[in-house]
Design a protein around this motif. Structure first.
Motif, PDB file in Angstrom:
ATOM      1  N   ALA A 155       0.835  -1.209   0.000  1.00 13.78           N
ATOM      2  CA  ALA A 155       0.000   0.000   0.000  1.00 13.78           C
ATOM      3  C   ALA A 155       0.868   1.257   0.000  1.00 13.78           C
ATOM      4  CB  ALA A 155      -0.948  -0.015   1.199  1.00 13.78           C
ATOM      5  N   VAL A 156       1.905   1.238   0.844  1.00 11.77           N
ATOM      6  CA  VAL A 156       2.792   2.415   0.910  1.00 11.77           C
ATOM      7  C   VAL A 156       3.515   2.602  -0.424  1.00 11.77           C
ATOM      8  CG1 VAL A 156       4.895   3.325   2.005  1.00 11.77           C
ATOM      9  CG2 VAL A 156       3.051   2.384   3.419  1.00 11.77           C
ATOM     10  N   ALA A 157       3.994   1.504  -1.007  1.00 10.47           N
ATOM     11  CA  ALA A 157       4.690   1.592  -2.299  1.00 10.47           C
ATOM     12  C   ALA A 157       3.738   2.097  -3.389  1.00 10.47           C
ATOM     13  CB  ALA A 157       5.269   0.231  -2.683  1.00 10.47           C
ATOM     14  N   SER A 158       2.444   1.851  -3.207  1.00 13.11           N
ATOM     15  CA  SER A 158       1.461   2.302  -4.203  1.00 13.11           C
ATOM     16  C   SER A 158       0.973   3.726  -3.935  1.00 13.11           C
ATOM     17  CB  SER A 158       0.252   1.358  -4.211  1.00 13.11           C
ATOM     18  OG  SER A 158       0.655   0.020  -4.344  1.00 13.11           O
ATOM     19  N   GLY A 159       1.525   4.345  -2.907  1.00 10.87           N
ATOM     20  CA  GLY A 159       1.196   5.753  -2.661  1.00 10.87           C
ATOM     21  C   GLY A 159       0.227   6.014  -1.520  1.00 10.87           C
ATOM     22  N   TRP A 160      -0.178   4.947  -0.814  1.00  9.00           N
ATOM     23  CA  TRP A 160      -1.093   5.125   0.317  1.00  9.00           C
ATOM     24  C   TRP A 160      -0.312   5.100   1.631  1.00  9.00           C
ATOM     25  CZ3 TRP A 160      -2.870   1.515  -3.540  1.00  9.00           C
ATOM     26  CH2 TRP A 160      -3.870   2.052  -4.364  1.00  9.00           C
ATOM     27  N   GLY A 161       0.227   6.218   2.002  1.00 13.92           N
ATOM     28  CA  GLY A 161       0.920   6.280   3.278  1.00 13.92           C
ATOM     29  C   GLY A 161       2.404   6.488   3.137  1.00 13.92           C
ATOM     30  N   GLU A 162       3.071   6.400   4.278  1.00  9.92           N
ATOM     31  CA  GLU A 162       4.481   6.757   4.346  1.00  9.92           C
ATOM     32  C   GLU A 162       5.305   5.573   4.839  1.00  9.92           C
ATOM     33  OE1 GLU A 162       4.009   9.837   7.199  1.00  9.92           O
ATOM     34  OE2 GLU A 162       2.641  10.952   5.881  1.00  9.92           O
ATOM     35  N   GLU A 163       6.546   5.555   4.381  1.00  8.67           N
ATOM     36  CA  GLU A 163       7.482   4.509   4.768  1.00  8.67           C
ATOM     37  C   GLU A 163       7.551   4.379   6.308  1.00  8.67           C
ATOM     38  OE1 GLU A 163       9.017   2.733   2.333  1.00  8.67           O
ATOM     39  OE2 GLU A 163      10.067   1.461   3.792  1.00  8.67           O
ATOM     40  N   ALA A 164       7.515   5.524   6.994  1.00  8.25           N
ATOM     41  CA  ALA A 164       7.639   5.516   8.459  1.00  8.25           C
ATOM     42  C   ALA A 164       6.477   4.790   9.125  1.00  8.25           C
ATOM     43  CB  ALA A 164       7.718   6.943   8.982  1.00  8.25           C
ATOM     44  N   ASP A 165       5.364   4.651   8.414  1.00  6.20           N
ATOM     45  CA  ASP A 165       4.210   3.943   9.001  1.00  6.20           C
ATOM     46  C   ASP A 165       4.549   2.471   9.277  1.00  6.20           C
ATOM     47  OD1 ASP A 165       2.746   6.257   8.634  1.00  6.20           O
ATOM     48  OD2 ASP A 165       1.762   5.567   6.794  1.00  6.20           O
ATOM     49  N   LEU A 166       5.390   1.903   8.405  1.00  3.82           N
ATOM     50  CA  LEU A 166       5.553   0.451   8.391  1.00  3.82           C
ATOM     51  C   LEU A 166       6.128  -0.121   9.682  1.00  3.82           C
ATOM     52  CD1 LEU A 166       6.720   0.048   4.688  1.00  3.82           C
ATOM     53  CD2 LEU A 166       4.463  -0.431   5.649  1.00  3.82           C
ATOM     54  N   GLU A 167       7.080   0.579  10.297  1.00  2.51           N
ATOM     55  CA  GLU A 167       7.689  -0.015  11.497  1.00  2.51           C
ATOM     56  C   GLU A 167       6.719  -0.027  12.672  1.00  2.51           C
ATOM     57  OE1 GLU A 167      10.970   1.849  13.266  1.00  2.51           O
ATOM     58  OE2 GLU A 167       9.842   3.637  13.849  1.00  2.51           O
ATOM     59  N   ARG A 168       5.618   0.725  12.543  1.00  5.96           N
ATOM     60  CA  ARG A 168       4.639   0.746  13.632  1.00  5.96           C
ATOM     61  C   ARG A 168       3.480  -0.233  13.388  1.00  5.96           C
ATOM     62  NH1 ARG A 168       5.147   4.376  17.973  1.00  5.96           N
ATOM     63  NH2 ARG A 168       7.194   5.307  17.822  1.00  5.96           N
ATOM     64  N   ILE A 169       3.724  -1.210  12.525  1.00 11.11           N
ATOM     65  CA  ILE A 169       2.716  -2.229  12.233  1.00 11.11           C
ATOM     66  C   ILE A 169       3.327  -3.587  12.577  1.00 11.11           C
ATOM     67  CG2 ILE A 169       1.243  -3.222  10.428  1.00 11.11           C
ATOM     68  CD1 ILE A 169       1.644  -0.616   8.839  1.00 11.11           C
ATOM     69  N   GLU A 170       2.525  -4.487  13.113  1.00  5.84           N
ATOM     70  CA  GLU A 170       3.022  -5.845  13.357  1.00  5.84           C
ATOM     71  C   GLU A 170       3.714  -6.362  12.105  1.00  5.84           C
ATOM     72  OE1 GLU A 170       0.605  -8.896  15.929  1.00  5.84           O
ATOM     73  OE2 GLU A 170      -0.815  -7.619  14.857  1.00  5.84           O
ATOM     74  N   GLU A 171       4.768  -7.103  12.261  1.00  4.06           N
ATOM     75  CA  GLU A 171       5.540  -7.683  11.141  1.00  4.06           C
ATOM     76  C   GLU A 171       5.987  -6.592  10.158  1.00  4.06           C
ATOM     77  OE1 GLU A 171       5.346 -10.955  11.803  1.00  4.06           O
ATOM     78  OE2 GLU A 171       3.371 -11.095  12.754  1.00  4.06           O
ATOM     79  N   HIS A 172       6.125  -5.369  10.624  1.00  3.57           N
ATOM     80  CA  HIS A 172       6.546  -4.251   9.769  1.00  3.57           C
ATOM     81  C   HIS A 172       5.671  -4.125   8.522  1.00  3.57           C
ATOM     82  CE1 HIS A 172       9.938  -3.788  12.436  1.00  3.57           C
ATOM     83  NE2 HIS A 172      10.109  -5.092  12.343  1.00  3.57           N
ATOM     84  N   GLY A 173       4.406  -4.458   8.697  1.00  7.14           N
ATOM     85  CA  GLY A 173       3.430  -4.205   7.639  1.00  7.14           C
ATOM     86  C   GLY A 173       3.279  -5.315   6.615  1.00  7.14           C
ATOM     87  N   GLN A 174       4.083  -6.372   6.735  1.00  8.99           N
ATOM     88  CA  GLN A 174       4.022  -7.437   5.731  1.00  8.99           C
ATOM     89  C   GLN A 174       4.386  -8.785   6.364  1.00  8.99           C
ATOM     90  OE1 GLN A 174       7.183  -7.269   2.851  1.00  8.99           O
ATOM     91  NE2 GLN A 174       6.049  -8.484   1.337  1.00  8.99           N
ATOM     92  N   VAL A 175       3.451  -9.710   6.317  1.00  6.06           N
ATOM     93  CA  VAL A 175       3.726 -11.058   6.821  1.00  6.06           C
ATOM     94  C   VAL A 175       4.380 -11.870   5.708  1.00  6.06           C
ATOM     95  CG1 VAL A 175       2.670 -13.169   7.710  1.00  6.06           C
ATOM     96  CG2 VAL A 175       1.729 -10.966   8.331  1.00  6.06           C
ATOM     97  N   SER A 176       5.452 -12.545   6.025  1.00  6.35           N
ATOM     98  CA  SER A 176       6.128 -13.340   4.990  1.00  6.35           C
ATOM     99  C   SER A 176       5.402 -14.682   4.823  1.00  6.35           C
ATOM    100  CB  SER A 176       7.591 -13.552   5.349  1.00  6.35           C
ATOM    101  OG  SER A 176       7.684 -14.086   6.634  1.00  6.35           O
TER     102      SER A 176
END
Lengths: 476, 145
Positions: A155-176
């Motif tokens: 979502a962030v890469a597609s323009g919805w939000g900021e890179e800094a958002d990711l570290e504040r999400i479980e699994e840094h925003g992406q479950v492997s």
């Protein structure tokens, strides 16, 4: 629930001694009053979960536990894959990775009150809510698969939000290890134009004032200041998660017997982790977690847009994003040794204690924020995970108030318009496409969230940090 | 056609703590399935508000009639979600393991239908497809909302 069947095991902890086919004890975290008010079905379901193969923790129920499907809502249990442990679609639930995200605005409640009608209207027109609503984006097959693998990072890469958002999400925003190939075409079809929608039922977007601070140190570390406003977003993986739940529940109901698993209740449908069905479910379920994270990310972007219209220059930063319907591999102490286990949290929030290396550096000294949604018009809480909780409840805590009354009863008792008017008198704005939905979600149809949170606090599975009271609620 | 007295409701909701149960009755299993589908729609909106304008064909199959019932409700949930429709009339025919059905309804119109909670899926909880003492068919389960 009949207290005579339980043994008091500690402060707000109640043990069900193993009996019958139970492989492990049951353990309920709750006050005496909450336990007494719990349905007998919760007891039955805690006992049933304890019979599943490879269970390596007590079969636990959080203070807000209520009657679910197979597992109670508020149920937590860990399984050891090497001991025949299972993964259960019923142990995760239909709304995979439903969760709460909290945004810090740094804006005072008094400033918000000056513009609250405009802000409520801007949010209501920007964030699609309610049954049948569509998102602003229609995804093609390629984009769908990218979202299923990429989560909030996509979502962030597609323009919805900021890179800094990711570290504040479980699994840094992406479950492997998400496997879009194991997600049915039907599930993908249901998601094609639902990204960035809240959904309905108990899902909401709420502006809340930090009304009380219980733990100054953690609150300060979290950026929570008394009198300031936060935005809480409660929603999940939408139609995709529901369909994956539907698909795999059916498949597991039909295949469990072939693995020699005797199900005391069909909804306990499960398959060994080390089985084709188990692996496919895990791959699909992880894709649904990514969709939930992407969905909350897109809604965050829309929220920022609405804020910018009304309060130019406002900056909304993430406090945290945490899910409460998941199965995850985590390292926990089992029989004295650290081990990777498959931990199911159904209507239960992950609550890691301080120092956990999975937490962002800025939060690590305090522990993980545990975001607890209350009912409409009451209050919500931010808690923090504890060292003791890592052992007591495998780093898990409650997730919300839990219903105390069915939708039907609520509909008989309340009128949606009246509920909205009464809340307006108390300064709370409700925006919803459905007055019937508002009646069904009336504050009185839920348990007292404060009692639930106090039980978590006293038992030590998570500690209270701040109390949040609503100003604006966008209700699906 | 049904043999029940005209004043008897052919469907109802039953209690579940967090969610809701849907139950349909009928003189045949098909009719019980149709009526349970009406109960499903009424979780979301008032049936009388939904005009049965557009026809949608639905098919599913299972050797187990109870699993087939769950599949039937889930097929309706899928059609509602992807077509953004609500349905107020159903016709079901069973042929062995196969279910062929038609559903009639219309596109969701929020001001008109005032839809409340959406159904996420049908579950195996309280699932039952059986005849009662009066040889009346009953089909029921809890749906997750």
């Amino acid at each position: 629930m009949d207290l005579k069947k339980l043994k008091r095991a500690g402060e707000h902890q109640w043990l069900i001694e193993p009996h019958g086919d139970m492989r492990v004890p049951g353990l309920i975290f709750a006050t005496r009053e909450l336990v007494e008010a719990m349905d007998e079905k919760v007891y039955e379901q805690v006992v049933n979960v304890a019979t599943l193969p490879g269970i390596c923790s007590p079969s636990m129920a959080m203070p807000d536990a209520h009657w679910g499907y197979g597992f109670p809502v508020g149920g937590v249990a860990a399984f050891d894959a090497d001991q025949g442990g299972v993964v259960s679609a019923g142990g995760v639930g239909f709304d995979i990775s439903c969760g709460v995200r909290c945004l810090l605005t740094g804006i005072s409640a008094s400033r918000i009150h000056q513009v609250k009608t405009r802000l409520a209207d801007a949010l209501f027109s920007t964030v699609p809510a309610g049954l049948g609503s569509r998102g602003q984006i229609r995804l093609n097959n390629r984009q769908l698969d990218d979202m299923l693998e990429g989560g909030a990072r996509w979502a962030v890469a597609s323009g919805w939000g900021e890179e800094a958002d990711l570290e504040r999400i479980e699994e840094h925003g992406q479950v492997s290890d998400a496997k879009p190939a194991y997600v049915s075409d039907k599930a993908k079809e249901r998601m094609r134009d639902e990204v960035g929608t809240l959904g309905s039922g108990n899902h909401y977007l709420e502006l809340q004032e930090v009304a009380e601070v219980h733990d100054e140190r953690s609150a300060s570390g979290f950026g929570l200041k008394r009198g300031e406003v936060v935005v809480s977003i409660h929603c999940g993986s939408r139609g995709l998660g529901h369909q994956i739940g539907t698909d795999y529940l059916r498949e597991m109901v039909l295949c469990a017997g072939s693995y020699g698993i005797r199900l005391p209740d069909r909804e306990l449908a499960c398959a060994p982790v080390h089985s084709p069905e188990g692996q496919r479910y895990l791959g699909a379920m992880r894709a649904a977690i990514n969709v939930a994270l992407a969905n909350r990310q897109v809604i965050t972007h829309l929220t920022r847009k609405a804020f910018a219209e009304v309060i130019p220059g406002s900056e909304l930063r993430l406090l945290y994003d945490v899910s409460h319907n998941t199965c995850k591999v985590e390292e926990h102490e089992v029989d004295g040794t650290m081990k990777n286990v498959y931990i199911h949290r159904k209507g239960a929030t992950r609550a890691w204690g301080p120092g956990h290396e999975g937490l962002p550096l800025a939060l690590r000294p305090f522990g993980q924020p545990v975001l607890i949604g209350g009912s409409m018009g009451t209050c919500s809480y931010v808690l923090v995970g504890t060292e003791s909780g890592m052992k007591l409840s495998l780093g898990s805590a409650c997730h919300g108030a839990g219903r105390s009354m069915s939708r039907r009863q609520a509909l008989k008792q309340w009128n949606g318009r009246k509920v909205v008017d009464e809340l307006a008198e108390r300064g709370i704005i409700i925006r919803s496409p459905s007055m019937r939905g508002v009646a069904e979600e009336a504050p009185g149809a839920y348990k007292d969230v404060t009692e639930v949170v106090d039980a978590a606090h006293v038992s030590g599975i998570a500690m209270k940090v701040a109390k949040l009271v609503p100003i604006i609620t966008i209700k699906g | 056609m049904t043999n029940r007295p005209a004043n008897e409701t052919p469907w109802e909701h039953f209690h579940h703590e967090a969610d809701i149960g849907v139950r349909g009755y009928g003189s045949t299993v098909e009719e019980a399935f149709e009526n349970a589908a009406l109960a499903l729609t009424s979780v979301m909106t008032d049936l009388s508000l939904v005009d049965p304008q557009t026809e949608v064909a639905i098919e599913c199959s299972s050797p187990d009639v109870e699993v087939l019932f769950v599949d039937w409700l889930n097929a309706i949930v899928y059609e509602m979600d992807t077509r953004r429709m609500l349905f107020s009339r159903f016709s079901v025919s069973l042929n062995g393991e196969l279910l062929h059905a038609k559903a009639w309804g219309e596109t969701i119109d929020v001001p008109k239908h005032k839809p409340a909670v959406e159904v996420k899926g049908a579950t195996f909880t309280e699932l039952k497809v059986a005849t009662d003492d009066d040889d009346r068919w009953l089909a029921q389960c809890v749906v997750d909302v």
